[in-house]
Design an enzyme around this catalytic site. Structure first.
Site, PDB file in Angstrom:
ATOM      1  N   CYS A   1       0.866  -1.191   0.000  1.00 25.91           N
ATOM      2  CA  CYS A   1       0.000   0.000   0.000  1.00 25.91           C
ATOM      3  C   CYS A   1       0.896   1.232   0.000  1.00 25.91           C
ATOM      4  O   CYS A   1       1.861   1.294   0.764  1.00 25.91           O
ATOM      5  CB  CYS A   1      -0.884  -0.014   1.245  1.00 25.91           C
ATOM      6  SG  CYS A   1      -1.966   1.423   1.380  1.00 25.91           S
TER       7      CYS A   1
ATOM      8  N   HIS B   1      -8.901  -3.819  -2.351  1.00 29.26           N
ATOM      9  CA  HIS B   1      -8.019  -2.990  -1.506  1.00 29.26           C
ATOM     10  C   HIS B   1      -8.473  -1.525  -1.548  1.00 29.26           C
ATOM     11  O   HIS B   1      -8.533  -0.849  -0.518  1.00 29.26           O
ATOM     12  CB  HIS B   1      -6.578  -3.156  -2.004  1.00 29.26           C
ATOM     13  CG  HIS B   1      -5.555  -2.376  -1.247  1.00 29.26           C
ATOM     14  ND1 HIS B   1      -4.599  -2.966  -0.445  1.00 29.26           N
ATOM     15  CD2 HIS B   1      -5.314  -1.030  -1.175  1.00 29.26           C
ATOM     16  CE1 HIS B   1      -3.835  -2.022   0.092  1.00 29.26           C
ATOM     17  NE2 HIS B   1      -4.243  -0.838  -0.344  1.00 29.26           N
ATOM     18  N   GLU B   2      -8.812  -1.041  -2.758  1.00 26.90           N
ATOM     19  CA  GLU B   2      -9.242   0.363  -2.889  1.00 26.90           C
ATOM     20  C   GLU B   2     -10.612   0.573  -2.257  1.00 26.90           C
ATOM     21  O   GLU B   2     -10.845   1.606  -1.610  1.00 26.90           O
ATOM     22  CB  GLU B   2      -9.242   0.803  -4.354  1.00 26.90           C
ATOM     23  CG  GLU B   2      -7.880   0.773  -5.033  1.00 26.90           C
ATOM     24  CD  GLU B   2      -6.768   1.396  -4.211  1.00 26.90           C
ATOM     25  OE1 GLU B   2      -6.998   2.422  -3.556  1.00 26.90           O
ATOM     26  OE2 GLU B   2      -5.657   0.829  -4.199  1.00 26.90           O
TER      27      GLU B   2
ATOM     28  N   HIS C   1     -10.148   1.209   1.306  1.00 30.91           N
ATOM     29  CA  HIS C   1      -9.725   2.593   1.593  1.00 30.91           C
ATOM     30  C   HIS C   1     -10.924   3.537   1.612  1.00 30.91           C
ATOM     31  O   HIS C   1     -11.000   4.442   2.452  1.00 30.91           O
ATOM     32  CB  HIS C   1      -8.760   3.097   0.507  1.00 30.91           C
ATOM     33  CG  HIS C   1      -7.321   2.767   0.745  1.00 30.91           C
ATOM     34  ND1 HIS C   1      -6.628   3.161   1.864  1.00 30.91           N
ATOM     35  CD2 HIS C   1      -6.425   2.088  -0.029  1.00 30.91           C
ATOM     36  CE1 HIS C   1      -5.365   2.747   1.771  1.00 30.91           C
ATOM     37  NE2 HIS C   1      -5.224   2.081   0.637  1.00 30.91           N
TER      38      HIS C   1
HETATM   39 ZN    ZN Z   1      -3.616   1.073  -0.098  1.00 31.17          ZN
END
Ligand code: ZN
Length: 188
Positions: free
Chosen positions: A108, A150-151, A154
């Protein structure tokens, strides 16, 4: 314009993003700046929180990653993912296709040098709004599916360390704590 990438320890990374209801000139500018920033950092994904803005906006670009394959299909027809990169995802949502999960390494941009195995669904269906305000839907697998999950995390204030198993996280603890301490120092 290159933007500063927010590192772990900054509270904005824990904020859920506001939905983007309209692609305004400001949003277009933010997308362009985030693209430039992601490329400069050699990242394959970047969320608005990582440049200090809590919005449901993320970019993904898996172009050129050869050791970690990606798959994509539209209306059941396989397509070359690289033809659709970079993906600009506003208000994305995803659901797992089947039960297959996969452990694989993940990094990341907000955690320099930290790399750990994370278990995630291998194939997903994605819906989102694109940079023109149009609805998009596709199925994807492999690295692309991982990057989008993963995004999405976030955009909801979730970080990959939250999904690491306890042993992996314990092994990385000193590196993670060091990033957090450095961030707090630069913010104070
Ligand atoms: Zn990340």
């Amino acid at each position: 314009m290159l933007l500063d990438i927010v590192k772990y320890g900054d509270p904005v990374l824990r904020q859920k993003g506001e939905r983007v209801e309209e692609v305004t000139p400001e949003i277009r500018q933010l997308i362009n700046d985030m693209l430039e920033t992601m490329r400069e950092a050699h990242g394959i994904g970047l969320a608005a929180q990582q440049v200090g803005t809590a919005l449901q906006l993320a970019l993904v670009d898996v172009t050129g990653v050869e050791d970690r394959p990606s798959r994509m299909s539209l209306d059941g027809e396989p397509v070359n993912p690289e033809d659709y990169m970079p993906l600009i995802l506003l208000n994305p949502e995803w659901t797992a296709v089947g039960d297959a999960k996969e452990d694989n390494g993940e990094g990341c941009l907000s955690f320099p040098e930290v790399y750990g195995e994370i278990n995630r669904p291998e194939e997903i269906d994605v819906t989102a709004t694109d940079e023109n305000g149009e609805s998009v839907a596709f199925r994807c697998g492999g690295l692309l599916a991982r990057a989008i999950q993963h995004e999405w995390d976030h955009l909801h204030g979730i970080l990959f360390i939250d999904r690491m198993d306890a042993i992996v996280k314990a092994q990385l603890k000193s590196e993670i704590d060091a990033i957090q301490a450095e961030t707090k120092k630069t913010m104070s």
